[in-house]
Write a protein that holds these residues in place. Structure first.
Motif, PDB file in Angstrom:
ATOM      1  N   GLY A  91       0.845  -1.179   0.000  1.00 18.66           N
ATOM      2  CA  GLY A  91       0.000   0.000   0.000  1.00 18.66           C
ATOM      3  C   GLY A  91       0.885   1.235   0.000  1.00 18.66           C
ATOM      4  O   GLY A  91       2.081   1.175   0.315  1.00 18.66           O
ATOM      5  N   SER A  92       0.308   2.369  -0.374  1.00 19.28           N
ATOM      6  CA  SER A  92       1.084   3.608  -0.441  1.00 19.28           C
ATOM      7  C   SER A  92       0.392   4.709   0.348  1.00 19.28           C
ATOM      8  O   SER A  92      -0.829   4.732   0.470  1.00 19.28           O
ATOM      9  CB  SER A  92       1.280   4.061  -1.886  1.00 19.28           C
ATOM     10  OG  SER A  92       0.045   4.482  -2.437  1.00 19.28           O
ATOM     11  N   ALA A  93       1.186   5.599   0.867  1.00 16.13           N
ATOM     12  CA  ALA A  93       0.666   6.790   1.542  1.00 16.13           C
ATOM     13  C   ALA A  93       1.732   7.880   1.448  1.00 16.13           C
ATOM     14  O   ALA A  93       2.919   7.603   1.652  1.00 16.13           O
ATOM     15  CB  ALA A  93       0.343   6.497   3.003  1.00 16.13           C
ATOM     16  N   THR A  94       1.324   9.077   1.107  1.00  8.64           N
ATOM     17  CA  THR A  94       2.245  10.213   1.084  1.00  8.64           C
ATOM     18  C   THR A  94       1.887  11.163   2.211  1.00  8.64           C
ATOM     19  O   THR A  94       0.746  11.640   2.289  1.00  8.64           O
ATOM     20  CB  THR A  94       2.198  10.954  -0.265  1.00  8.64           C
ATOM     21  OG1 THR A  94       2.624  10.055  -1.299  1.00  8.64           O
ATOM     22  CG2 THR A  94       3.124  12.157  -0.243  1.00  8.64           C
ATOM     23  N   TYR A  95       2.846  11.391   3.077  1.00 10.91           N
ATOM     24  CA  TYR A  95       2.651  12.279   4.216  1.00 10.91           C
ATOM     25  C   TYR A  95       3.448  13.558   3.996  1.00 10.91           C
ATOM     26  O   TYR A  95       4.622  13.515   3.606  1.00 10.91           O
ATOM     27  CB  TYR A  95       3.109  11.605   5.512  1.00 10.91           C
ATOM     28  CG  TYR A  95       2.354  10.339   5.829  1.00 10.91           C
ATOM     29  CD1 TYR A  95       1.088  10.385   6.390  1.00 10.91           C
ATOM     30  CD2 TYR A  95       2.908   9.091   5.553  1.00 10.91           C
ATOM     31  CE1 TYR A  95       0.387   9.223   6.668  1.00 10.91           C
ATOM     32  CE2 TYR A  95       2.217   7.920   5.831  1.00 10.91           C
ATOM     33  CZ  TYR A  95       0.957   7.993   6.387  1.00 10.91           C
ATOM     34  OH  TYR A  95       0.260   6.845   6.661  1.00 10.91           O
ATOM     35  N   PHE A  96       2.805  14.690   4.253  1.00 11.52           N
ATOM     36  CA  PHE A  96       3.494  15.972   4.167  1.00 11.52           C
ATOM     37  C   PHE A  96       3.727  16.524   5.566  1.00 11.52           C
ATOM     38  O   PHE A  96       2.814  16.522   6.408  1.00 11.52           O
ATOM     39  CB  PHE A  96       2.682  16.979   3.351  1.00 11.52           C
ATOM     40  CG  PHE A  96       2.871  16.820   1.874  1.00 11.52           C
ATOM     41  CD1 PHE A  96       3.907  17.479   1.213  1.00 11.52           C
ATOM     42  CD2 PHE A  96       2.028  16.013   1.136  1.00 11.52           C
ATOM     43  CE1 PHE A  96       4.095  17.331  -0.146  1.00 11.52           C
ATOM     44  CE2 PHE A  96       2.205  15.855  -0.215  1.00 11.52           C
ATOM     45  CZ  PHE A  96       3.240  16.512  -0.868  1.00 11.52           C
ATOM     46  N   ILE A  97       4.952  16.958   5.804  1.00  9.18           N
ATOM     47  CA  ILE A  97       5.295  17.679   7.031  1.00  9.18           C
ATOM     48  C   ILE A  97       5.312  19.166   6.672  1.00  9.18           C
ATOM     49  O   ILE A  97       6.153  19.604   5.878  1.00  9.18           O
ATOM     50  CB  ILE A  97       6.671  17.262   7.571  1.00  9.18           C
ATOM     51  CG1 ILE A  97       6.745  15.743   7.783  1.00  9.18           C
ATOM     52  CG2 ILE A  97       6.995  18.012   8.860  1.00  9.18           C
ATOM     53  CD1 ILE A  97       8.141  15.243   8.130  1.00  9.18           C
ATOM     54  N   ASP A  98       4.390  19.931   7.210  1.00  6.86           N
ATOM     55  CA  ASP A  98       4.300  21.364   6.937  1.00  6.86           C
ATOM     56  C   ASP A  98       4.703  22.152   8.178  1.00  6.86           C
ATOM     57  O   ASP A  98       4.189  21.893   9.278  1.00  6.86           O
ATOM     58  CB  ASP A  98       2.874  21.760   6.541  1.00  6.86           C
ATOM     59  CG  ASP A  98       2.418  21.069   5.257  1.00  6.86           C
ATOM     60  OD1 ASP A  98       3.239  20.956   4.330  1.00  6.86           O
ATOM     61  OD2 ASP A  98       1.250  20.655   5.185  1.00  6.86           O
ATOM     62  N   VAL A  99       5.616  23.084   7.991  1.00  3.94           N
ATOM     63  CA  VAL A  99       6.101  23.884   9.115  1.00  3.94           C
ATOM     64  C   VAL A  99       5.796  25.360   8.858  1.00  3.94           C
ATOM     65  O   VAL A  99       6.071  25.892   7.774  1.00  3.94           O
ATOM     66  CB  VAL A  99       7.627  23.707   9.311  1.00  3.94           C
ATOM     67  CG1 VAL A  99       8.097  24.534  10.513  1.00  3.94           C
ATOM     68  CG2 VAL A  99       7.978  22.235   9.501  1.00  3.94           C
ATOM     69  N   LYS A 100       5.229  26.006   9.858  1.00  2.00           N
ATOM     70  CA  LYS A 100       4.962  27.446   9.815  1.00  2.00           C
ATOM     71  C   LYS A 100       5.898  28.148  10.784  1.00  2.00           C
ATOM     72  O   LYS A 100       5.921  27.839  11.971  1.00  2.00           O
ATOM     73  CB  LYS A 100       3.507  27.735  10.204  1.00  2.00           C
ATOM     74  CG  LYS A 100       3.081  29.170   9.943  1.00  2.00           C
ATOM     75  CD  LYS A 100       2.963  29.430   8.456  1.00  2.00           C
ATOM     76  CE  LYS A 100       2.392  30.809   8.166  1.00  2.00           C
ATOM     77  NZ  LYS A 100       2.276  31.051   6.698  1.00  2.00           N
ATOM     78  N   GLY A 101       6.699  29.067  10.245  1.00  2.00           N
ATOM     79  CA  GLY A 101       7.623  29.826  11.087  1.00  2.00           C
ATOM     80  C   GLY A 101       7.279  31.311  11.066  1.00  2.00           C
ATOM     81  O   GLY A 101       6.105  31.685  10.998  1.00  2.00           O
ATOM     82  N   ARG A 102       8.298  32.157  11.098  1.00  2.00           N
ATOM     83  CA  ARG A 102       8.075  33.612  11.064  1.00  2.00           C
ATOM     84  C   ARG A 102       9.175  34.238  10.219  1.00  2.00           C
ATOM     85  O   ARG A 102      10.367  33.981  10.447  1.00  2.00           O
ATOM     86  CB  ARG A 102       8.089  34.177  12.481  1.00  2.00           C
ATOM     87  CG  ARG A 102       7.666  35.656  12.552  1.00  2.00           C
ATOM     88  CD  ARG A 102       7.338  36.033  13.974  1.00  2.00           C
ATOM     89  NE  ARG A 102       8.519  36.081  14.823  1.00  2.00           N
ATOM     90  CZ  ARG A 102       8.512  35.809  16.121  1.00  2.00           C
ATOM     91  NH1 ARG A 102       7.383  35.422  16.712  1.00  2.00           N
ATOM     92  NH2 ARG A 102       9.617  35.891  16.842  1.00  2.00           N
ATOM     93  N   PRO A 103       8.801  35.039   9.225  1.00  2.00           N
ATOM     94  CA  PRO A 103       9.824  35.635   8.365  1.00  2.00           C
ATOM     95  C   PRO A 103      10.520  36.806   9.043  1.00  2.00           C
ATOM     96  O   PRO A 103       9.989  37.427   9.957  1.00  2.00           O
ATOM     97  CB  PRO A 103       9.008  36.103   7.158  1.00  2.00           C
ATOM     98  CG  PRO A 103       7.660  36.444   7.729  1.00  2.00           C
ATOM     99  CD  PRO A 103       7.436  35.448   8.837  1.00  2.00           C
ATOM    100  N   ALA A 104      11.729  37.082   8.571  1.00  2.00           N
ATOM    101  CA  ALA A 104      12.493  38.247   9.037  1.00  2.00           C
ATOM    102  C   ALA A 104      13.615  38.509   8.039  1.00  2.00           C
ATOM    103  O   ALA A 104      13.988  37.620   7.253  1.00  2.00           O
ATOM    104  CB  ALA A 104      13.062  37.999  10.433  1.00  2.00           C
ATOM    105  N   HIS A 105      14.143  39.720   8.073  1.00  2.00           N
ATOM    106  CA  HIS A 105      15.272  40.061   7.205  1.00  2.00           C
ATOM    107  C   HIS A 105      16.478  39.220   7.622  1.00  2.00           C
ATOM    108  O   HIS A 105      16.893  39.233   8.782  1.00  2.00           O
ATOM    109  CB  HIS A 105      15.588  41.560   7.338  1.00  2.00           C
ATOM    110  CG  HIS A 105      16.487  42.067   6.254  1.00  2.00           C
ATOM    111  ND1 HIS A 105      17.786  41.644   6.103  1.00  2.00           N
ATOM    112  CD2 HIS A 105      16.279  43.004   5.280  1.00  2.00           C
ATOM    113  CE1 HIS A 105      18.339  42.272   5.079  1.00  2.00           C
ATOM    114  NE2 HIS A 105      17.439  43.105   4.553  1.00  2.00           N
TER     115      HIS A 105
END
Length: 419
Positions: free
Chosen positions: A214-228
């Motif tokens: 069987g197959s499964a695709t898992y996505f790891i999504d990360v939300k951070g904070r932008p800066a210069h």
């Protein structure tokens, strides 16, 4: 009878059938073999036309062109042909072609027209052959199998064979993504089927497929904070750095083998070289022999997501549509014995095995419909620029599929598995 006892009983029947075959060796059907030989030129010519049309998953125009090529072939066979809109956005239509007969068996064949290749691949690497192989995008996975099915139906028509209740050919357009545009349609068709014959390619040296991961695709999504990145990097929260931390936590899974495998396939982070990345994402493709193996991956990723190395970042796990496993089972084993006997009739040996490539046969298995896979031409290097089929397998595999239909039409399998 318990499930374990039923499986043991079914396997015993398979052994009895094998012994009967050994005692009375099968003979070649001269008419079918001759027809398969004569079909070769036309079969390969149609395959060339299909391969030279781009039809990657999501290429709606390309999918329509393949359908336009194949629909007249199906209608010329007297089939009732209809298109079904995809069940998800941005996907080509699906084709359902049906023949009514005079027998008992309801046979469902499933193939897919979509490939993994981008627009332009066919122009860059058009269909070509050498002394032993044919090459091109999707030549084996799976246009070779789809064209084989059409020619098997041509042979049945030419021989006047109608000893089946119904033959349905589904040509779908999103298998390479887990069939998100076809799940309801497949479920519907399986309710009116006694057996499913899958047109995925055979494996070298000459194997049909009796199990699939069987197959499964898992996505790891990360939300951070932008800066210069130069003036105030300390104000940012680097999503890419956190993603690397999450990926490190997933390194314990095996990457190769016949059991569970997990491999990194997609990696994205950042938008500009002078900005601390706000977003990062990775795709992990998991393949497993059991649902429990696949669930263990999801559980591990979700557990890892609770612990971050970069403060104030948020990690979420999402999953794409996937196929369950096609497990070893007595129904498929019995079909494999039939296929081996047919091959023995032409003096060839057919092997049986499995691989990590998921397919719609697992959906048939889940629905309790006996299924066998890998009936297309033998090939290899799938999903690469070197994809090929063995030209020497084209006629034997066409004979095999045609004879399977001729056997299953009057004598459809009786499901033995309890799931």
């Amino acid at each position: 009878m318990t499930g374990r006892g039923l499986i043991a009983s079914s396997l015993a029947l398979v052994l009895v059938a094998s012994a009967a075959i050994a005692a009375s060796p099968p003979r070649r059907d001269a008419r079918v073999w001759s027809a398969a030989q004569q079909a070769r030129t036309g079969q390969l010519a149609l395959l060339e036309k299909a391969v030279n049309i781009d039809s990657g998953t999501g290429d709606v125009d390309g999918g329509a062109k393949v359908i336009a090529l194949l629909r007249p072939e199906l209608e010329a066979l007297g089939m009732t042909v209809r298109t079904e809109k995809a069940e998800a956005e941005g996907l080509a239509d699906n084709v359902v072609a049906t023949l009514k007969g005079t027998g008992k068996g309801r046979i469902l064949m499933i193939g897919h027209l979509d490939t993994v290749f981008e627009v332009g691949a066919a122009a860059k690497r058009p269909y070509r052959t050498d002394a032993a192989r044919a090459y091109g995008p999707g030549v084996g996975d799976e246009k070779g199998g789809v064209i084989e099915a059409i020619y098997a139906l041509k042979i049945l028509r030419d021989l006047g064979f109608t000893n089946y209740a119904q033959i349905t050919l589904l040509i779908e357009s999103s298998e390479e993504r887990g069939s998100p545009g076809t799940r309801k349609l497949i479920d519907q068709l399986l309710k009116d089927a006694d057996v499913e014959l899958n047109l995925e390619p055979g494996d070298p040296p000459d194997l049909i497929t009796v199990w699939r991961k069987g197959s499964a695709t898992y996505f790891i999504d990360v939300k951070g904070r932008p800066a210069h990145a130069g003036v105030a990097p300390q104000d940012g929260r680097n999503a890419a750095t956190e993603l690397l931390h999450q990926l490190e936590g997933a390194e314990g899974f095996p990457k190769t083998g016949d059991q569970l495998t997990v491999n990194l396939t997609i990696l994205n982070a950042g938008s500009r070289v002078n900005i601390i990345p706000e977003d990062a994402s990775a795709g992990l493709n998991a393949r497993g022999r059991t649902k429990a193996q696949l669930q263990s991956v999801e559980d591990k990723l979700n557990e890892n997501a609770k612990i971050t190395a970069v403060p104030d970042t948020k990690v979420t796990i999402r999953q794409l549509a996937a196929f369950p496993p096609l497990a070893d089972n007595p129904d498929t084993a019995a079909l494999a014995e039939r296929a081996k006997a047919i091959y023995a009739g032409i003096g060839m040996t057919l092997g049986a095995g499995g691989n990590g490539g998921a397919s719609e046969s697992a959906l048939a298995y889940e629905a309790g419909v006996p299924a066998i896979d890998g009936l297309g031409p033998v090939g290899g290097k799938f999903h690469s620029e070197e994809e090929y089929i063995e030209l020497g397998s084209v006629t034997p595999r066409l004979y095999l599929l045609t004879k399977l239909i001729m056997e299953l039409g009057p004598n459809p399998p009786k499901p033995a598995s309890v799931r």
